[in-house]
Motif scaffolding. Structure first.
Motif, PDB file in Angstrom:
ATOM      1  N   MET A  52       0.860  -1.178   0.000  1.00  0.00           N
ATOM      2  CA  MET A  52       0.000   0.000   0.000  1.00  0.00           C
ATOM      3  C   MET A  52       0.896   1.226   0.000  1.00  0.00           C
ATOM      4  O   MET A  52       1.789   1.336   0.853  1.00  0.00           O
ATOM      5  CB  MET A  52      -0.907   0.035   1.239  1.00  0.00           C
ATOM      6  N   LEU A  53       0.686   2.123  -0.951  1.00  0.00           N
ATOM      7  CA  LEU A  53       1.392   3.400  -0.997  1.00  0.00           C
ATOM      8  C   LEU A  53       0.382   4.466  -0.619  1.00  0.00           C
ATOM      9  O   LEU A  53      -0.718   4.525  -1.206  1.00  0.00           O
ATOM     10  CB  LEU A  53       1.937   3.642  -2.404  1.00  0.00           C
ATOM     11  N   LEU A  54       0.708   5.291   0.362  1.00  0.00           N
ATOM     12  CA  LEU A  54      -0.276   6.252   0.864  1.00  0.00           C
ATOM     13  C   LEU A  54       0.386   7.577   1.192  1.00  0.00           C
ATOM     14  O   LEU A  54       1.573   7.635   1.522  1.00  0.00           O
ATOM     15  CB  LEU A  54      -1.007   5.687   2.083  1.00  0.00           C
ATOM     16  N   ASP A  55      -0.413   8.629   1.074  1.00  0.00           N
ATOM     17  CA  ASP A  55       0.042   9.929   1.564  1.00  0.00           C
ATOM     18  C   ASP A  55      -1.110  10.638   2.259  1.00  0.00           C
ATOM     19  O   ASP A  55      -2.263  10.178   2.224  1.00  0.00           O
ATOM     20  CB  ASP A  55       0.650  10.777   0.444  1.00  0.00           C
ATOM     21  N   VAL A  56      -0.802  11.731   2.937  1.00  0.00           N
ATOM     22  CA  VAL A  56      -1.809  12.510   3.656  1.00  0.00           C
ATOM     23  C   VAL A  56      -2.475  13.444   2.651  1.00  0.00           C
ATOM     24  O   VAL A  56      -1.808  14.298   2.045  1.00  0.00           O
ATOM     25  CB  VAL A  56      -1.175  13.307   4.808  1.00  0.00           C
ATOM     26  N   HIS A  57      -3.759  13.286   2.472  1.00  0.00           N
ATOM     27  CA  HIS A  57      -4.484  14.089   1.488  1.00  0.00           C
ATOM     28  C   HIS A  57      -4.434  15.574   1.854  1.00  0.00           C
ATOM     29  O   HIS A  57      -4.719  15.965   2.975  1.00  0.00           O
ATOM     30  CB  HIS A  57      -5.941  13.623   1.409  1.00  0.00           C
ATOM     31  N   ASN A  58      -4.046  16.373   0.863  1.00  0.00           N
ATOM     32  CA  ASN A  58      -3.987  17.827   1.016  1.00  0.00           C
ATOM     33  C   ASN A  58      -3.123  18.229   2.210  1.00  0.00           C
ATOM     34  O   ASN A  58      -3.477  19.109   2.998  1.00  0.00           O
ATOM     35  CB  ASN A  58      -5.403  18.406   1.159  1.00  0.00           C
ATOM     36  N   PHE A  59      -1.959  17.560   2.344  1.00  0.00           N
ATOM     37  CA  PHE A  59      -1.059  17.820   3.480  1.00  0.00           C
ATOM     38  C   PHE A  59      -0.549  19.255   3.474  1.00  0.00           C
ATOM     39  O   PHE A  59      -0.324  19.858   4.528  1.00  0.00           O
ATOM     40  CB  PHE A  59       0.117  16.842   3.424  1.00  0.00           C
ATOM     41  N   ASN A  97       8.288   6.912   3.406  1.00  0.00           N
ATOM     42  CA  ASN A  97       8.967   7.004   2.121  1.00  0.00           C
ATOM     43  C   ASN A  97       9.590   8.376   1.892  1.00  0.00           C
ATOM     44  O   ASN A  97      10.435   8.544   1.017  1.00  0.00           O
ATOM     45  CB  ASN A  97       7.977   6.684   0.996  1.00  0.00           C
ATOM     46  N   GLY A  98       9.170   9.361   2.680  1.00  0.00           N
ATOM     47  CA  GLY A  98       9.642  10.732   2.516  1.00  0.00           C
ATOM     48  C   GLY A  98       8.469  11.676   2.442  1.00  0.00           C
ATOM     49  O   GLY A  98       7.383  11.321   1.939  1.00  0.00           O
ATOM     50  N   GLY A  99       8.648  12.910   2.963  1.00  0.00           N
ATOM     51  CA  GLY A  99       7.554  13.868   2.954  1.00  0.00           C
ATOM     52  C   GLY A  99       6.356  13.330   3.710  1.00  0.00           C
ATOM     53  O   GLY A  99       6.483  12.847   4.843  1.00  0.00           O
ATOM     54  N   ASP A 100       5.193  13.392   3.069  1.00  0.00           N
ATOM     55  CA  ASP A 100       3.975  12.881   3.719  1.00  0.00           C
ATOM     56  C   ASP A 100       3.589  11.516   3.161  1.00  0.00           C
ATOM     57  O   ASP A 100       2.445  11.087   3.311  1.00  0.00           O
ATOM     58  CB  ASP A 100       2.824  13.870   3.527  1.00  0.00           C
ATOM     59  N   GLU A 101       4.539  10.819   2.553  1.00  0.00           N
ATOM     60  CA  GLU A 101       4.249   9.549   1.895  1.00  0.00           C
ATOM     61  C   GLU A 101       4.750   8.372   2.730  1.00  0.00           C
ATOM     62  O   GLU A 101       5.862   8.402   3.265  1.00  0.00           O
ATOM     63  CB  GLU A 101       4.910   9.537   0.515  1.00  0.00           C
ATOM     64  N   PHE A 102       3.938   7.327   2.812  1.00  0.00           N
ATOM     65  CA  PHE A 102       4.255   6.119   3.577  1.00  0.00           C
ATOM     66  C   PHE A 102       4.041   4.895   2.692  1.00  0.00           C
ATOM     67  O   PHE A 102       3.253   4.926   1.741  1.00  0.00           O
ATOM     68  CB  PHE A 102       3.360   6.004   4.822  1.00  0.00           C
ATOM     69  N   PRO A 105      -9.704  16.157  10.478  1.00  0.00           N
ATOM     70  CA  PRO A 105      -9.420  14.735  10.248  1.00  0.00           C
ATOM     71  C   PRO A 105      -8.268  14.558   9.280  1.00  0.00           C
ATOM     72  O   PRO A 105      -8.079  15.356   8.363  1.00  0.00           O
ATOM     73  CB  PRO A 105     -10.730  14.205   9.661  1.00  0.00           C
ATOM     74  N   ILE A 106      -7.492  13.521   9.531  1.00  0.00           N
ATOM     75  CA  ILE A 106      -6.385  13.177   8.634  1.00  0.00           C
ATOM     76  C   ILE A 106      -6.907  12.138   7.648  1.00  0.00           C
ATOM     77  O   ILE A 106      -7.293  11.033   8.041  1.00  0.00           O
ATOM     78  CB  ILE A 106      -5.189  12.623   9.416  1.00  0.00           C
ATOM     79  N   VAL A 107      -6.909  12.507   6.384  1.00  0.00           N
ATOM     80  CA  VAL A 107      -7.426  11.634   5.330  1.00  0.00           C
ATOM     81  C   VAL A 107      -6.243  11.107   4.514  1.00  0.00           C
ATOM     82  O   VAL A 107      -5.312  11.859   4.203  1.00  0.00           O
ATOM     83  CB  VAL A 107      -8.408  12.393   4.412  1.00  0.00           C
ATOM     84  N   LEU A 108      -6.285   9.838   4.158  1.00  0.00           N
ATOM     85  CA  LEU A 108      -5.199   9.215   3.403  1.00  0.00           C
ATOM     86  C   LEU A 108      -5.630   8.914   1.979  1.00  0.00           C
ATOM     87  O   LEU A 108      -6.747   8.430   1.738  1.00  0.00           O
ATOM     88  CB  LEU A 108      -4.754   7.913   4.074  1.00  0.00           C
ATOM     89  N   ASP A 109      -4.748   9.199   1.029  1.00  0.00           N
ATOM     90  CA  ASP A 109      -4.868   8.688  -0.334  1.00  0.00           C
ATOM     91  C   ASP A 109      -4.073   7.384  -0.393  1.00  0.00           C
ATOM     92  O   ASP A 109      -2.899   7.349  -0.007  1.00  0.00           O
ATOM     93  CB  ASP A 109      -4.286   9.673  -1.342  1.00  0.00           C
ATOM     94  N   ILE A 110      -4.688   6.311  -0.855  1.00  0.00           N
ATOM     95  CA  ILE A 110      -4.057   4.992  -0.806  1.00  0.00           C
ATOM     96  C   ILE A 110      -4.107   4.337  -2.179  1.00  0.00           C
ATOM     97  O   ILE A 110      -5.166   4.294  -2.830  1.00  0.00           O
ATOM     98  CB  ILE A 110      -4.733   4.067   0.231  1.00  0.00           C
ATOM     99  N   GLY A 111      -2.952   3.802  -2.597  1.00  0.00           N
ATOM    100  CA  GLY A 111      -2.884   2.996  -3.799  1.00  0.00           C
ATOM    101  C   GLY A 111      -2.356   1.613  -3.474  1.00  0.00           C
ATOM    102  O   GLY A 111      -1.413   1.467  -2.684  1.00  0.00           O
ATOM    103  N   ARG A 137      -4.794   8.043  -8.635  1.00  0.00           N
ATOM    104  CA  ARG A 137      -6.209   7.965  -9.020  1.00  0.00           C
ATOM    105  C   ARG A 137      -7.109   8.172  -7.817  1.00  0.00           C
ATOM    106  O   ARG A 137      -8.160   8.831  -7.899  1.00  0.00           O
ATOM    107  CB  ARG A 137      -6.499   6.609  -9.676  1.00  0.00           C
ATOM    108  N   ASP A 138      -6.710   7.612  -6.677  1.00  0.00           N
ATOM    109  CA  ASP A 138      -7.490   7.789  -5.452  1.00  0.00           C
ATOM    110  C   ASP A 138      -7.513   9.267  -5.046  1.00  0.00           C
ATOM    111  O   ASP A 138      -8.550   9.803  -4.638  1.00  0.00           O
ATOM    112  CB  ASP A 138      -6.902   6.930  -4.338  1.00  0.00           C
ATOM    113  N   LYS A 139      -6.373   9.921  -5.174  1.00  0.00           N
ATOM    114  CA  LYS A 139      -6.261  11.337  -4.839  1.00  0.00           C
ATOM    115  C   LYS A 139      -7.176  12.180  -5.752  1.00  0.00           C
ATOM    116  O   LYS A 139      -7.893  13.075  -5.284  1.00  0.00           O
ATOM    117  CB  LYS A 139      -4.806  11.779  -4.978  1.00  0.00           C
ATOM    118  N   GLN A 140      -7.125  11.876  -7.053  1.00  0.00           N
ATOM    119  CA  GLN A 140      -7.934  12.628  -8.006  1.00  0.00           C
ATOM    120  C   GLN A 140      -9.425  12.428  -7.758  1.00  0.00           C
ATOM    121  O   GLN A 140     -10.222  13.382  -7.847  1.00  0.00           O
ATOM    122  CB  GLN A 140      -7.592  12.187  -9.434  1.00  0.00           C
TER     123      GLN A 140
END
Length: 521
Positions: free
Chosen positions: A369-376, A440-445, A477-483, A507-510
């Motif tokens: 799973m690759l994820l980041d914080v939406h609109n960080f 992974n760096g920045g707001d990405e996990f 709330p902290i929302v995650l974009d997940i691929g 695609r999830d982010k969009q």
């Protein structure tokens, strides 16, 4: 063997003029032995001196092994019909020179009791009290030389031990330590090693014992100290080795823990022990490891030399483990994200080839799973970077809690403890075969999911989104974009795996962007 013959009569003294010359040859022999290399040169020197000095036909060398006197190579073979008994073993351990009708049994003892001896035959026709005295001096001198060579050999082994330890991982180090301990400590045949985790010692390495018996076995620290070790807390904290043998060992066997359940009976292997050295190994003032060195054949296997070398080995082991931990802590720091304490991208890069190889060899799926914080960016802009850091730490904490609920594909290693016991002396960022999270760096996990199919990974992603509903920062709330993606058969490096996951995350982010009034990062 036959009964020892009486000592030579006191009036059977040699020619006084001849004795100083023979003493001189003995001193020359000992000097040459000290200069001889590690090959057969010393053996030849000893045999030649004995044959010349006493007019012998043969010299056989023996050593004590598994409670018996056994011949060594490079000397003459043991004559036919010559056998040795437990009483002969006692004579050797007492450091005696025993003259018998068929030959002379010469114990080679220096500072410690003899572990080697010679069988000289036949007894010279005229063997005097002075001959006996010279032979005793010879035996003591050669015994000291043997001990010196053993010390040098053991120092070399300790240097190799340090080299071997620092090349591997800590779980491998336990097996290496035990193997060297059995090789170094005189009389040792096998053994086991346990590492402390809280109130329990977990067995992490063992020699020739039944794997099924010692799998996932632990011992209560207090019981181990007070019953099995039994020398008291002061000796325990000083790392003093304890020697016991026979029935006393069985009586002090004590209980054990397996699978969280305490068993009052002793392990079955305790019944087979003839002698045991128990050695506490200290780290930072506490007993953090415990070494058992065992003989299965000889109640008298361990002497003062065994105790001395066990003490030295424990001290050296503590120093080596200390250096081992320092080096691995530095390495772990380089693989750990300072803000979230999760493994970082470097750790993932190092672990990924093993994950892929494991999936290929085991025929099991591997998903990520690759994820980041939406609109960080909005969190940083509205509340500042300190709040943004807090958000990232809360995501990391949520990931750790979430992963604890997921199954591991790993069984406990053979003879090994739960994974926490491996972390006592050197914490590891993750355990192979278990789900793991990385920054992974920045707001990405990144979350790796060994054994998870794409369907499993999609379900885990949905569960993670539900978990994040309860995580917020500054009331937001902290929302995650997940691929999500799975390893494909033709993907040798994992590049396609992560590219596919990144595309799915985008695609999830969009989709989330299109469904809301926010803007993408």
């Amino acid at each position: 063997m036959s009964e020892p013959s009486p000592a030579p009569p006191a009036d059977a003294a040699p020619d006084p003029a001849a004795q100083p010359g023979r003493m001189g040859t003995l001193l020359s022999l000992l000097r040459e032995l000290g200069q001889a290399g590690s090959g057969t040169q010393g053996t030849d020197l000893v045999a030649d001196w004995l044959l010349r000095t006493y007019g012998l036909e043969g010299v056989t060398a023996l050593h004590i092994h598994q409670g018996q006197l056994q011949p060594l190579p490079y000397f003459d073979p043991l004559p036919a019909k010559v056998t040795f008994t437990r009483e002969d073993l006692r004579v050797v351990r007492a450091g005696q020179v025993d003259v018998r009708p068929g030959g002379i049994l010469v114990a080679l003892s220096g500072r410690y009791r003899a572990r080697y001896c010679l069988w000289l035959h036949p007894v010279p026709a005229r063997f005097t009290a002075a001959d006996l005295e010279l032979l005793q001096l010879f035996a003591h001198g050669v015994g000291l030389e043997i001990e010196w060579r053993i010390v040098q050999q053991h120092l070399g082994l300790l240097r190799r031990l340090q080299h071997d330890l620092l090349r591997g991982s800590l779980d491998q180090a336990y097996d290496v330590l035990l193997r060297y301990a059995v090789a170094i400590i005189p009389g040792a045949e096998t053994g086991s090693m346990a590492v402390r985790d809280g109130k329990l010692f977990h067995v992490v390495a063992y020699g020739s014992y039944d794997e099924q018996e010692l799998r996932d076995v632990a011992f209560d620290v207090a019981d181990n100290r007070d019953v099995w070790y039994g020398l008291g807390e002061a000796a325990w904290l000083a790392g003093v080795p304890r020697v016991r043998r026979g029935p006393d060992l069985i009586a002090r066997g004590g209980g054990f823990v397996r699978g969280g359940e305490y068993h009052t009976e002793a392990l079955a292997s305790v019944q087979a022990l003839q002698a045991n050295i128990a050695v506490p190994i200290l780290y930072a003032g506490e007993v953090m490891a415990f070494l058992n060195i065992d003989s299965l054949t000889d109640p008298d296997a361990f002497g003062d030399d065994s105790v001395a070398l066990a003490t030295s080995f424990a001290e050296q082991t503590a120093l080596i483990l200390h250096e081992f931990r320092l080096r691995h802590d530095v390495d772990a720091a380089a693989r750990t994200d300072e803000l979230t304490a999760l493994p970082n991208r470097r750790a993932l890069t190092r672990a990924l080839p093993a994950m892929i190889r494991r999936a290929r060899e085991g025929g099991a799926p591997l998903s990520v799973m690759l994820l980041d914080v939406h609109n960080f960016k909005a969190i940083n802009d509205l509340y500042g970077h300190a709040t943004g850091d807090t958000a990232l730490r809360r995501v990391a904490d949520a990931l750790r809690a979430f992963l604890l609920r997921l199954p591991s594909t790993d069984a406990a290693p053979a003879g090994g403890p739960p994974s926490t016991a491996f972390r006592v002396l050197s914490p590891q960022p993750f355990v192979p075969g278990e789900p793991a999270a990385f920054r992974n760096g920045g707001d990405e996990f990144i979350v790796t999911l060994p054994g998870a199919t794409p369907t499993d990974a999609e379900r885990h992603a949905a569960e993670l989104r539900d978990v994040m509903l309860g995580v917020n920062v500054e009331g937001r709330p902290i929302v995650l974009d997940i691929g999500v993606a799975a390893l494909q058969p033709d993907d040798e490096t994992g590049d396609t795996l992560f590219r596919t996951a990144d595309e799915a995350m985008y695609r999830d982010k969009q989709a989330r962007y299109m469904a809301s009034s926010g803007s993408p990062d």
